[in-house]
Design an enzyme around this catalytic site. Structure first.
Site, PDB file in Angstrom:
ATOM      1  N   ASP A 294       1.090  -1.791  -0.002  1.00  0.00           N
ATOM      2  CA  ASP A 294       0.423   0.037   0.172  1.00  0.00           C
ATOM      3  C   ASP A 294       1.104   1.502   0.011  1.00  0.00           C
ATOM      4  O   ASP A 294       2.214   0.858   0.735  1.00  0.00           O
ATOM      5  CB  ASP A 294      -0.669   0.228   1.033  1.00  0.00           C
ATOM      6  CG  ASP A 294       0.221   0.560   2.614  1.00  0.00           C
ATOM      7  OD1 ASP A 294       0.894  -1.138   2.733  1.00  0.00           O
ATOM      8  OD2 ASP A 294      -0.176   0.984   4.158  1.00  0.00           O
ATOM      9  N   GLU A 295      -0.073   2.492  -0.904  1.00  0.00           N
ATOM     10  CA  GLU A 295       0.500   3.407  -0.302  1.00  0.00           C
ATOM     11  C   GLU A 295       2.601   3.587  -1.408  1.00  0.00           C
ATOM     12  O   GLU A 295       3.613   4.690   0.082  1.00  0.00           O
ATOM     13  CB  GLU A 295       0.800   4.175   1.579  1.00  0.00           C
ATOM     14  CG  GLU A 295      -0.602   4.268   1.281  1.00  0.00           C
ATOM     15  CD  GLU A 295      -0.995   4.357   2.865  1.00  0.00           C
ATOM     16  OE1 GLU A 295      -1.542   5.090   3.136  1.00  0.00           O
ATOM     17  OE2 GLU A 295      -0.759   3.982   3.549  1.00  0.00           O
TER      18      GLU A 295
HETATM   19  C1  TNX Z   1      -3.607   3.724   5.723  1.00  0.00           C
HETATM   20  S1  TNX Z   1      -4.654   1.100   5.122  1.00  0.00           S
HETATM   21  C2  TNX Z   1      -2.973   3.081   5.443  1.00  0.00           C
HETATM   22  C3  TNX Z   1      -2.409   2.652   7.228  1.00  0.00           C
HETATM   23  C4  TNX Z   1      -2.750   3.967   7.962  1.00  0.00           C
HETATM   24  C5  TNX Z   1      -3.668   4.342   7.588  1.00  0.00           C
HETATM   25  C6  TNX Z   1      -4.894   4.556   8.921  1.00  0.00           C
HETATM   26  C7  TNX Z   1      -3.726   1.163   4.307  1.00  0.00           C
HETATM   27  C8  TNX Z   1      -2.893  -0.200   3.648  1.00  0.00           C
HETATM   28  N1  TNX Z   1      -3.137   2.055   4.644  1.00  0.00           N
HETATM   29  O1  TNX Z   1      -0.904   3.012   6.695  1.00  0.00           O
HETATM   30  O2  TNX Z   1      -2.255   3.894   8.996  1.00  0.00           O
HETATM   31  O3  TNX Z   1      -4.441   4.417   6.387  1.00  0.00           O
HETATM   32  O4  TNX Z   1      -6.388   4.966   8.830  1.00  0.00           O
END
Ligand code: TNX
Length: 480
Positions: A294-295
């Site tokens: 993710d991200e």
């Molecule tokens: C998004 S959900 C993220 C996390 C954060 C979260 C906080 C996801 C796969 N990645 O790194 O902790 O939002 O809500």
């Protein structure tokens, strides 16, 4: 059984006029030593009864029977005036029948000290089985670290609601929380701090084994997550050789996301990933290995695909199934993989569409429904709000079958608890209860059996149980 308060609501309930009463001389006959012992241990503190468990007692008050027929996790529970019988084909089914039985008893059964009876159970028959086979909760032990005892207690509570997967988010920018024997500095250096700085910690492999065993005894499978290629500052901090310039970045104790990345063009990266995944796979009996994904905002789209094309087959070669956040969608598909959808409506998400187009199985974690780190309302003292406020009703009132555009293979539902603002056990409890039981019912019960008014009435009866068990739940005014 007309007014029973069982959560998740069973698939079928047929009330009778009978009433059973558990008495001091009651015995338990069980085909499963472990589930028999679990039931007796749950009943003894409040009843004060001896409750011997035997494989062949002539007149048992409660019988737990393993039988030839039934579904993987289903059970049948029959309550008559002279006895109770739980039947299931599997140990898991028997365990779930026992959870239902515990919820049919007066709530004072959850007290830690002897209480007055009578210990009555309403008569009738329940036939039950889950809607989804993957019913999960996630605990982020990377942003704030929580030790073994906290995790064991979390498992105890979720298993009462027939949750059967615990996803542990073991690595992130703020911390590396699992010892890797071949690279001891990962946990020792990478696990030394957490959000805010002080604290931190990590699980030894023996700690992890204790968690896995405790979970298994409650029919909970642990899914370990090593988040890559983003969310990796702790690893880059601990292992200078992972950095292109050989210089390790400082430890990170803030709450930003999306800045770190493994170096995709560096061979050392893959030696590292291989070592880590091999050890994590070796200590994990369950079928799944979560590789995050993710991200990765500091990784180009091309690098991301290159990285995943090398890492996913490593997981398969270790005999595990890939699980990743749904950003994995555009990366080459590894057979059988599960994409965990964590979007919030309504924008169509291209990564999700790519995952669907490739035929990935989907694990549903819609952030605007089941993210336990979202605040209930503006007044909630901790938590996020980027996906909106999530009341207990919001967490409950949705249908997994109509969430996504078009048909797909839904593996199940998982409720993640991210812990940027969650620092104590009381914080965990506040955000988890009562919303996790709401999600548990979404995952277990047939859609046609569910409605908010009924759920609310049943759920309200669990408040006193949590109080007796020391769970600092949120007294959501729309429920209690
Ligand atoms: C998004 S959900 C993220 C996390 C954060 C979260 C906080 C996801 C796969 N990645 O790194 O902790 O939002 O809500």
């Amino acid at each position: 059984m007309n007014d029973i308060t069982v959560v998740p609501v069973p698939a079928l309930v047929e009330p009778s006029n009978a009433t059973f009463e558990l008495r001091a001389d009651a015995a338990i006959r069980s085909d499963s030593a472990s589930t028999g012992a679990y039931l007796a241990e749950a009943l003894r503190p409040a009843t004060g009864f001896a409750l011997p468990v035997e494989a062949a007692h002539p007149h048992p008050a409660i019988e737990l029977r393993l039988v030839e027929h039934g579904s993987d996790e289903g059970y049948e529970l029959v309550v008559e005036a002279d006895g109770i019988v739980v039947r299931a084909r599997t140990e898991a089914g028997l365990f779930y029948g026992v959870q239902t039985l515990l919820q049919l008893l007066p709530s004072s059964v959850d007290a830690a000290t002897v209480q007055d009876g009578p210990w009555t159970v309403p008569g009738g028959r329940i036939a039950d089985e889950p809607r989804f086979s993957y019913r999960g909760a996630m605990l982020d032990v990377a942003r704030h670290f929580f030790g073994v005892e906290v995790v064991l207690r979390f498992i105890d509570e979720l298993s009462r609601y027939k949750i059967n997967v615990l996803h542990l988010h073991l690595s992130d920018d703020q911390g590396w929380r699992i010892a890797i024997e071949s690279r001891p500095q990962l946990a020792r250096v990478g696990g030394a701090t957490q959000v805010g700085g002080a604290g931190g910690g990590w699980f030894s492999q023996a700690d992890y084994a204790r968690i896995v065993a405790h979970a298994a005894a409650r029919h909970v499978t642990v899914v370990p997550e090593i988040d890559m290629p983003g969310h990796t500052n702790a690893a880059l901090h601990a292992c200078a050789e992972l950095n292109d310039d050989g210089v390790a970045p400082a430890a990170y104790t803030g709450v930003e996301v999306g800045f770190s990345t493994l170096v995709v063009g560096r061979e050392e990266t893959y030696a590292f990933v291989r070592d880590v995944l091999a050890e994590v796979a070796a200590i994990t009996p369950g079928p799944w290995l979560h590789i995050g994904g993710d991200e990765a905002e500091n990784t180009s789209a091309e690098d991301y695909r290159t990285f995943m094309a090398r890492v996913q087959p490593m997981v398969t070669a270790l005999g595990k199934t890939v699980v990743a956040w749904h950003q994995i969608g555009p990366a080459e598909r590894e057979p059988g993989r599960i994409a965990q959808y964590w979007g919030a409506k309504p924008e169509p998400d291209e990564d999700l569409l790519a995952a669907l187009a490739q035929g990935d199985r989907i694990l549903l974690s819609p952030a605007d429904r089941v993210y336990l780190d979202m605040r209930y309302t503006a007044e909630t003292p901790i938590g996020h709000d980027w996906a909106g406020y999530i009341t207990t009703r919001t967490a409950y009132d949705w249908d997994p079958d109509t969430l996504l555009p078009g048909p797909c293979d839904i593996a199940g539902i998982e409720a993640p608890l991210w812990t940027e603002s969650v620092a104590t056990v009381a914080d965990i409890d506040l955000l988890t209860f009562p919303r996790l039981p709401a999600v548990a019912e979404v995952a277990w019960s047939p859609q046609a059996r569910r409605d908010w008014a009924g759920f609310r009435a049943r759920l309200a009866a669990h408040g006193p149980r949590w109080t007796l068990r020391g769970v600092a739940f949120h007294p959501d005014p729309t429920v209690f």
